[in-house]
Design an enzyme around this catalytic site. Structure first.
Site, mmCIF file in Angstrom:
data_model
loop_
_atom_site.group_PDB
_atom_site.id
_atom_site.type_symbol
_atom_site.label_atom_id
_atom_site.label_comp_id
_atom_site.label_asym_id
_atom_site.label_seq_id
_atom_site.Cartn_x
_atom_site.Cartn_y
_atom_site.Cartn_z
ATOM 1 N N ARG A 41 7.426 1.722 2.619
ATOM 2 C CA ARG A 41 9.089 2.656 2.963
ATOM 3 C C ARG A 41 9.596 2.232 4.098
ATOM 4 O O ARG A 41 10.846 2.472 4.165
ATOM 5 C CB ARG A 41 8.495 3.968 3.459
ATOM 6 C CG ARG A 41 7.442 3.890 4.482
ATOM 7 C CD ARG A 41 6.568 5.128 5.030
ATOM 8 N NE ARG A 41 5.343 4.856 3.563
ATOM 9 C CZ ARG A 41 4.351 5.740 3.783
ATOM 10 N NH1 ARG A 41 4.309 6.612 4.752
ATOM 11 N NH2 ARG A 41 3.418 5.312 2.691
ATOM 12 N N LYS A 100 -5.565 -4.241 6.120
ATOM 13 C CA LYS A 100 -6.568 -3.563 5.289
ATOM 14 C C LYS A 100 -8.176 -4.588 5.010
ATOM 15 O O LYS A 100 -8.267 -5.442 5.656
ATOM 16 C CB LYS A 100 -5.890 -4.418 4.102
ATOM 17 C CG LYS A 100 -4.727 -3.741 3.476
ATOM 18 C CD LYS A 100 -4.121 -3.942 2.263
ATOM 19 C CE LYS A 100 -3.164 -3.658 2.223
ATOM 20 N NZ LYS A 100 -2.959 -2.528 1.495
ATOM 21 N N ASP A 111 0.677 -0.349 8.117
ATOM 22 C CA ASP A 111 0.079 -1.058 6.508
ATOM 23 C C ASP A 111 1.151 0.275 5.613
ATOM 24 O O ASP A 111 1.138 -0.173 4.645
ATOM 25 C CB ASP A 111 -1.286 -0.614 6.294
ATOM 26 C CG ASP A 111 -1.726 -0.818 4.800
ATOM 27 O OD1 ASP A 111 -1.209 -1.599 4.504
ATOM 28 O OD2 ASP A 111 -2.655 -0.551 4.261
ATOM 29 N N GLU A 153 3.863 -0.255 5.101
ATOM 30 C CA GLU A 153 5.734 -1.130 5.827
ATOM 31 C C GLU A 153 6.566 -1.176 4.979
ATOM 32 O O GLU A 153 7.447 -1.599 4.424
ATOM 33 C CB GLU A 153 5.199 -2.285 5.423
ATOM 34 C CG GLU A 153 4.307 -3.488 4.621
ATOM 35 C CD GLU A 153 3.792 -2.295 3.415
ATOM 36 O OE1 GLU A 153 3.837 -2.710 2.315
ATOM 37 O OE2 GLU A 153 2.276 -1.896 3.540
ATOM 38 N N ASP A 160 0.639 -8.376 1.706
ATOM 39 C CA ASP A 160 0.017 -7.438 2.129
ATOM 40 C C ASP A 160 -1.181 -7.633 2.771
ATOM 41 O O ASP A 160 -2.282 -6.482 2.145
ATOM 42 C CB ASP A 160 0.465 -6.162 1.766
ATOM 43 C CG ASP A 160 0.671 -4.836 2.322
ATOM 44 O OD1 ASP A 160 1.117 -5.230 3.844
ATOM 45 O OD2 ASP A 160 0.385 -3.512 2.405
ATOM 46 N N ASP A 171 2.376 -6.542 -4.205
ATOM 47 C CA ASP A 171 2.856 -5.309 -3.561
ATOM 48 C C ASP A 171 4.578 -5.840 -3.886
ATOM 49 O O ASP A 171 4.920 -5.530 -3.076
ATOM 50 C CB ASP A 171 2.005 -5.452 -2.147
ATOM 51 C CG ASP A 171 2.414 -3.997 -1.339
ATOM 52 O OD1 ASP A 171 2.482 -2.808 -3.037
ATOM 53 O OD2 ASP A 171 2.481 -3.848 -0.299
ATOM 54 N N LYS A 225 10.683 -2.868 -3.946
ATOM 55 C CA LYS A 225 9.940 -3.004 -2.827
ATOM 56 C C LYS A 225 9.888 -4.568 -3.043
ATOM 57 O O LYS A 225 8.598 -5.308 -4.057
ATOM 58 C CB LYS A 225 9.079 -2.250 -2.945
ATOM 59 C CG LYS A 225 7.856 -3.087 -1.590
ATOM 60 C CD LYS A 225 6.733 -2.088 -1.689
ATOM 61 C CE LYS A 225 5.683 -2.516 -0.655
ATOM 62 N NZ LYS A 225 4.789 -1.299 -0.773
#
Length: 504
Positions: free
Chosen positions: A361, A287, A357, A359, A280, A298, A275
């Site tokens: 996956r 967030k 959020d 995201e 993020d 991230d 990933k």
């Protein structure tokens, strides 16, 4: 491209020798609890007319594993310094206590004025661990201790302190396996250093384009093929899920494909998927502001894949490995994906985005579909995916879920051997019932509870064509607080897994 941090180089050699006769700047030896000396410590004590035993009898060194005592100018000893390191009770020495002792020694050597050292801690025997394992662990820890993240500071650490050359004292007729172990540990440390640097760099530097540039440089430096797919390429492939995450960002997304061929062309590859969300914000599902700066990490899944490729390339591991890195920012904006939007993945499955959020996956599922074209023997994805994993397992253990128990067991064993542990969570069909949408094939979040498991259940919908495992490294890839920064995990676990797959 910003300056890449250069860890202070540490060179390793192997030789046999009597510790009291070594003319290194420092000799590092172990001592067991209660003043019980290792063989090398006894040799030094004998040369020094019992000086070490006398100091221990006075309680100068704590019995706790990792306690250290630096001695200077011992009579009868050629080296000007002797570093004693507590190993705890001899019959209680474990993988962890061995690593803790080596780490304590590494910390002392990193701040020492000695330019070289003779390292004898590797003589400490552990159940079920041979000398090659002890050497590889020592090399990894000693080299990792030199890592610094100062490439964006106006004044870098120019200190001349720190040992540059380390001689490992070991008696062996055939030193080739031991030299290979040192190279292995050193390569893993360098892979970790790359992963750490990428994780530590800020989002305005480490963008998707930066990751692509890093991949190209890595490929150029080693025997690795690289391809970088642009937004138009992803559109043609139908990667609507990945692209939905990129909609709010001005930074163009990238899809990086690495191909390392260390084995026969006909051998099926292992595919690693990382990933790569370089920052993020949560997107429209924004967030909280507190701690958001840490969301630059991230992309540590992507960083760990790049670090693992660096390690296996340096070792010239005889195995075929493909690396897939979907990378983008997740930003709010006028064109950003909204909660309730429905997107179509590369697999053709439609996804209702209930929370922007969640995201990771969304970008991984298209990469997992893309992985099918390589006819992989196994696929392992790595992602800082869920805060729920930190709640469940803390910061010590990565979460592991898989559609194949043998693959899961292999990864768990690799983590144990590497000191980079994972713990398996269930991926039962019953959990799939928590992923239901009235309007699409699947929502991107499940109903309340079991967040780490339902995230993996989502990914499992895209991995039915091969054996697959998922590593959730949300808690293990990063440290907060005073030691804030990327950890380089799970490069050791992944590399050990590939070493085992290569039959090394």
């Amino acid at each position: 491209m910003t300056r890449v941090s250069k860890e202070k180089r540490v060179e390793f050699t192997i030789k046999a020798g009597s510790p009291e006769k070594l003319k290194s700047g420092c000799v590092v030896v172990g001592v067991y609890a209660g003043g019980d000396l290792t063989a090398s410590a006894r040799a030094l004590d004998k040369a020094a007319n019992g000086a070490i035993a006398a100091l221990l009898a006075r309680g100068e060194l704590d019995d706790k594993v990792g306690a250290t005592l630096m001695l200077h100018d011992l009579p009868g000893v050629a080296a000007p310094r002797v570093l004693l390191v507590s190993l705890g009770k001899a019959d209680e020495l474990t993988d962890k206590s061995y690593r803790d002792a080596v780490s304590a020694a590494a910390k002392q050597l990193a701040g020492s004025v000695a330019a070289d050292a003779a390292f004898v801690l590797t003589e400490a025997e552990l159940p079920h661990r041979d000398l090659a394992w002890r050497l590889a662990q020592a090399a990894q820890i000693l080299k990792d201790s030199t890592y610094r993240c100062d490439e964006l500071k106006s004044k870098r650490d120019e200190s001349k302190k720190g040992v540059k050359k380390i001689v490992i004292i070991a008696k062996a007729k055939d030193t080739a396996p031991l030299e290979a172990a040192l190279r292995r540990g050193s390569a893993i440390a360098e892979g970790m250093a790359l992963a750490k640097t990428l994780g530590n760099l800020p989002g305005n530097v480490c963008t998707p384009t930066y990751l692509a540039t890093t991949a190209r440089k890595l490929a150029k430096d080693h025997k690795i093929k690289v391809e970088v797919l642009e937004k138009g390429d992803m559109e043609k492939l139908g990667m609507g899920s990945l692209l939905s995450v990129a909609r709010g960002s001005h930074e163009p997304p990238k899809f990086i494909v690495l191909n390392y061929k260390g084995s026969k062309a006909k051998d099926k590859p292992v595919v690693l998927v990382g990933k790569g969300v370089t920052f993020d914000t949560g997107g429209i599902s924004l967030k909280p502001g507190e701690g958001m700066d840490e969301m630059k990490y991230d992309m540590c899944g992507a960083a760990s894949v790049l670090g693992t490729f660096k390690a296996i390339a340096q070792m010239e591991l005889p195995i075929n490995v493909v690396g897939l890195i979907p990378t983008t920012e997740n930003m709010p904006g006028g064109s950003a994906t909204k909660p309730g939007d429905i997107v179509t993945s590369m697999s053709g499955q439609t996804i209702e985005v209930l929370n922007t959020d969640a995201e990771g996956r969304l970008i991984l599922c298209d990469a997992l579909t893309y992985a099918e074209r390589f006819d992989p023997v196994a696929v392992v994805d790595v992602a800082t995916l869920t805060g729920a994993c930190i709640i469940a397992l803390g910061n010590l253990t990565s979460g592991l879920l898989a559609n194949d128990d043998d693959l899961a067991a292999e990864l768990l064993a690799s983590g144990q051997a590497a000191g980079d542990k994972a713990w398996q969570l269930p991926l039962w069909d019953e959990y799939q019932d928590m992923l239901k949408s009235n309007f699409a094939d699947i929502p991107n979040i499940g109903s309340k509870g079991a967040g780490t498991i339902t995230a993996a259940c989502f990914l499992a919908r895209f991995t039915k064509a091969y054996k697959w495992a998922h590593l959730d490294i949300a808690g293990t890839a990063w440290k907060s607080g005073a030691d804030k920064g990327a950890t380089g995990r799970p490069v050791p676990l992944l590399t050990q897994f590939l070493i085992g797959r290569a039959g090394q």
